[in-house]
Design an enzyme around this catalytic site. Structure first.
Site, PDB file in Angstrom:
ATOM      1  N   TYR A  89      20.612  24.976 -24.684  1.00 54.74           N
ATOM      2  CA  TYR A  89      21.417  25.393 -25.842  1.00 54.74           C
ATOM      3  C   TYR A  89      20.978  26.780 -26.304  1.00 54.74           C
ATOM      4  O   TYR A  89      21.783  27.698 -26.466  1.00 54.74           O
ATOM      5  CB  TYR A  89      21.265  24.368 -26.978  1.00 54.74           C
TER       6      TYR A  89
HETATM    7  O1  UGA Z   1      18.673  26.120 -36.350  1.00 54.89           O
HETATM    8  C1  UGA Z   1      19.406  26.026 -35.406  1.00 54.89           C
HETATM    9  O2  UGA Z   1      19.769  27.031 -34.824  1.00 54.89           O
HETATM   10  C2  UGA Z   1      19.863  24.699 -34.894  1.00 54.89           C
HETATM   11  O3  UGA Z   1      19.685  23.734 -35.922  1.00 54.89           O
HETATM   12  C3  UGA Z   1      19.949  22.441 -35.552  1.00 54.89           C
HETATM   13  O4  UGA Z   1      18.997  22.019 -34.598  1.00 54.89           O
HETATM   14  P1  UGA Z   1      17.704  21.282 -35.124  1.00 54.89           P
HETATM   15  O5  UGA Z   1      16.863  22.181 -35.937  1.00 54.89           O
HETATM   16  O6  UGA Z   1      17.099  20.646 -33.932  1.00 54.89           O
HETATM   17  O7  UGA Z   1      18.318  20.202 -36.143  1.00 54.89           O
HETATM   18  P2  UGA Z   1      18.283  18.611 -36.128  1.00 54.89           P
HETATM   19  O8  UGA Z   1      18.888  18.097 -34.905  1.00 54.89           O
HETATM   20  O9  UGA Z   1      18.880  18.164 -37.403  1.00 54.89           O
HETATM   21  O10 UGA Z   1      16.718  18.279 -36.117  1.00 54.89           O
HETATM   22  C4  UGA Z   1      15.900  18.632 -37.227  1.00 54.89           C
HETATM   23  C5  UGA Z   1      14.511  18.166 -36.997  1.00 54.89           C
HETATM   24  O11 UGA Z   1      14.487  16.746 -36.961  1.00 54.89           O
HETATM   25  C6  UGA Z   1      13.851  16.290 -35.789  1.00 54.89           C
HETATM   26  N1  UGA Z   1      14.476  15.026 -35.370  1.00 54.89           N
HETATM   27  C7  UGA Z   1      15.736  15.005 -34.927  1.00 54.89           C
HETATM   28  C8  UGA Z   1      16.339  13.837 -34.551  1.00 54.89           C
HETATM   29  C9  UGA Z   1      15.631  12.653 -34.636  1.00 54.89           C
HETATM   30  O12 UGA Z   1      16.137  11.559 -34.313  1.00 54.89           O
HETATM   31  N2  UGA Z   1      14.367  12.707 -35.086  1.00 54.89           N
HETATM   32  C10 UGA Z   1      13.753  13.857 -35.463  1.00 54.89           C
HETATM   33  O13 UGA Z   1      12.584  13.857 -35.868  1.00 54.89           O
HETATM   34  C11 UGA Z   1      13.994  17.397 -34.785  1.00 54.89           C
HETATM   35  O14 UGA Z   1      12.948  17.330 -33.842  1.00 54.89           O
HETATM   36  C12 UGA Z   1      13.900  18.623 -35.671  1.00 54.89           C
HETATM   37  O15 UGA Z   1      12.581  18.973 -35.855  1.00 54.89           O
HETATM   38  C13 UGA Z   1      21.348  22.308 -34.988  1.00 54.89           C
HETATM   39  O16 UGA Z   1      21.559  21.018 -34.478  1.00 54.89           O
HETATM   40  C14 UGA Z   1      21.646  23.333 -33.945  1.00 54.89           C
HETATM   41  O17 UGA Z   1      22.993  23.266 -33.575  1.00 54.89           O
HETATM   42  C15 UGA Z   1      21.308  24.667 -34.527  1.00 54.89           C
HETATM   43  O18 UGA Z   1      21.602  25.695 -33.660  1.00 54.89           O
END
Ligand code: UGA
Length: 435
Positions: free
Chosen positions: A246
Site C-alpha cells: 500500500y
Molecule cells: O495514515 C495513513 O496513511 C493510513 O492510516 C490508516 O492505516 P493505519 O494507521 O494502519 O490505521 P488502522 O488500520 O486504523 O490501524 C491503527 C492502528 O491500530 C492497529 N490495529 C489495527 C487493527 C487491529 O485489529 N488491531 C490493531 O491493533 C494497527 O496496527 C495500527 O497501529 C489507513 O487505514 C490507511 O488507509 C492510511 O493510509
C-alpha cells in the site's frame, strides 16, 4: 503492292486529317468508353467498399455505445444535465472540482464542505465492495441532499474521464479514489496496483489532455515514511523504505504525479494523511471495527510492537483533514500546460496532514470503552509482519505555513463525535441494536 500495311503510328495517327478525325474520335471514344467503363466500375466498387466499411464502423460503434449505455450508468442528455448542474459554481471566485472517491470517507466530507461554500462539485466513485457498499450508498444519498451528483464509474475508465472533462471545464481535481488499507495489500495486491497506480495514471492522462488543465490535489499517506525512524516525520525525510505494498503504491503515486508535473505542467499537491477517523468513517479501520466488536461483545485484537512496546498513531480528525484539503485547493496555483503541452513550470507540493500528538492503540481502546460504556475484550498479540509501522507522528509546520492548516480536535473529542454518529447510524441504543 498499293495496299501498304499501315504502321502502328499510322494506325494510331493516320495522315489523312479527316480520317484521322473520324478514326481518331471513333478510336478515342472506344478508348474513353472502355476507360470510362473500367474506371467507373472501379469507382463504383470503391464507393461500395467505402460505404460498406463506413456502415460496418458505425454499426460497431452503435453496438459499442449501445452496450456501454446498457452496461454503464453514465452518458445521455439527462446525465449530462445532472453533471453540469452539480458542477455549477454559486460563489464569486469559486471553483468546479471533480472529486474522485466522493462516496468514500474523506471524499464525502470534502464534497459536502466544498458544496456548502458554493463551489461546484462532481463526484466519481466505483462503489466497490472493499467494505460495505451500503455505507457508500448512504453517503451518496446524503450528498445528493446537498446537490452533489456522484457519477458511478472507475478512474481507470479513460472514456468516462474524457467525457467528464468534455462536459465540465473543471478547475480542480480532488483525487481521493484509492485502494486503502495497509494490511489488506497482502490479501489483494493487484487491487492496489489497479487503483493506486493504473487508475492514477489514467486520471493524470485525462488531466494533462484537458483544456484547461485542472490543478490536482490528491491523497498520499503517512505510510510512505515506512521504516523511517526519525520523528516527527517531515516531508523532507526519507520515504524510500515502504513497509507495505500500500505504502509503495502511494510513494509511486508521488513519483508519478511528479512526472506529470515536470512534463506537462500539471499543478500537483500531494497530502500525506495520518490515520484519519471520524463520523461516516471506514469500517476497515481499527477505531471503527473496535467499536463494532465492543458493542457486539466480540473480542478485539490489539497489536503490540517489538519489546512489548505499544503501537501509536497520530490519529487525525476528519474535520481537520477537510480543512487541509480545502486549504490545498485554495492555495494551489494553476497548471501551466494546455493541449498536452507544458507552457512553464507548475508547483509540485507535498504536505503532512496529521494531528501532531500520537496516541497508543491501547489508549484508543480506553477512550472507546468510556464513550461506549462497554468494556472491551482485548486480545493482545505481537504485531504480525503485515505492513504495519510501529509509530507515526507528523511535523505539520509546512502545512501550517502554506495552507493555514491547524488541527483542533483531540482523539477524545473526535471519538466522542464518531461514537455518537455510529450509534445513531447503526441504530444502537444502550448497547443494543434497535434496527
Ligand atoms: O495514515 C495513513 O496513511 C493510513 O492510516 C490508516 O492505516 P493505519 O494507521 O494502519 O490505521 P488502522 O488500520 O486504523 O490501524 C491503527 C492502528 O491500530 C492497529 N490495529 C489495527 C487493527 C487491529 O485489529 N488491531 C490493531 O491493533 C494497527 O496496527 C495500527 O497501529 C489507513 O487505514 C490507511 O488507509 C492510511 O493510509
Amino acid at each position: 503492292m498499293g495496299n501498304k500495311m499501315p504502321s502502328l503510328e499510322e494506325e494510331l495517327f493516320p495522315s489523312t486529317p479527316g480520317k484521322f478525325k473520324i478514326e481518331r474520335s471513333h478510336h478515342m471514344n472506344r478508348q474513353i468508353y472502355r476507360c470510362f467503363t473500367s474506371s467507373s466500375t472501379v469507382f463504383l466498387w470503391t464507393l461500395f467498399i467505402i460505404a460498406l466499411t463506413a456502415s460496418y464502423i458505425s454499426f460497431q460503434s452503435f453496438i459499442d455505445s449501445g452496450s456501454r449505455y446498457l452496461s454503464a450508468s453514465w452518458g445521455g442528455i439527462q446525465w449530462e444535465k445532472q453533471v453540469r448542474s452539480s458542477a455549477q459554481i454559486h460563489r464569486h471566485g469559486g471553483m468546479s472540482v471533480l472529486v474522485t472517491g466522493a462516496a468514500g470517507f474523506v471524499g464525502s466530507h470534502v464534497s459536502t464542505a466544498l458544496k456548502r461554500r458554493g463551489d461546484g462539485v462532481v463526484g466519481l466513485d466505483n462503489f466497490n465492495d472493499y467494505y460495505d457498499p451500503s455505507l457508500k450508498k448512504a453517503r451518496k444519498a446524503l450528498l445528493e441532499t446537498h446537490g452533489v451528483f456522484i457519477v458511478e464509474g472507475d478512474v481507470n475508465d479513460a472514456k468516462l474521464l474524457a467525457k467528464l472533462f468534455d462536459v465540465v471545464a473543471f478547475t480542480h481535481v480532488m483525487h481521493l479514489a484509492a485502494q486503502a488499507g495497509v494490511r489488506y495489500a497482502m490479501e489483494n495486491p493487484h487491487s492496489y496496483v489497479h487503483s493506486n497506480i493504473a487508475g492514477l495514471v489514467t486520471l493524470m492522462e485525462a488531466c494533462k489532455t484537458a483544456n484547461p488543465q485542472p490543478a490536482i490535489v490528491w491523497a498520499s499517506s503517512s505510510s510512505v515514511y515506512g521504516l523511517n525512524d526519525k520523528v516527527p516525520f517531515s516531508e523532507s525525510d526519507r520515504t524510500d523504505q515502504p513497509a507495505s505494498l500500500y505504502a509503495a503504491t502511494k510513494k509511486a503515486g508521488e513519483e508519478i504525479t511528479h512526472t506529470y508535473n515536470h512534463i506537462y505542467g500539471l499543478s500537483i499537491t500531494g497530502l500525506r494523511f495520518f490515520t484519519v477517523y471520524g463520523p461516516w468513517g471506514r469500517p476497515d479501520m481499527a477505531y471503527f471495527s473496535f467499536t463494532r466488536n465492543i458493542l457486539q461483545g466480540k473480542p478485539i485484537t490489539v497489536y503490540r510492537g517489538k519489546n512489548r512496546v505499544d503501537l501509536a498513531r497520530d490519529f487525525t480528525y476528519i474535520d481537520d483533514i477537510v480543512k487541509g484539503c480545502i486549504g490545498s485547493l485554495d492555495t494551489s496555483e494553476k497548471s501551466t500546460g494546455s493541449g498536452g503541452k507544458k507552457r512553464g513550470p507548475a508547483p509540485y507540493r507535498i504536505f503532512n496532514l496529521g494531528n501532531t500528538s500520537p496516541v497508543t492503540v491501547p489508549t484508543l481502546v480506553n477512550i472507546l470503552e468510556r464513550h461506549l460504556k462497554v468494556k472491551a475484550k482485548r486480545n493482545v498479540v505481537d504485531m504480525p509482519g503485515n505492513g504495519d509501522v510501529p509509530y507515526t507522528h507528523a511535523n505539520i509546520s509546512s502545512a501550517r505555513r502554506e495552507l493555514g492548516y491547524k488541527p483542533t480536535t483531540d482523539l477524545q473529542t473526535g471519538l466522542k463525535k464518531f461514537v455518537k454518529w455510529y450509534l445513531s447510524y447503526y441504530g444502537y441504543n444502550n448497547g443494543k441494536l434497535v434496527n
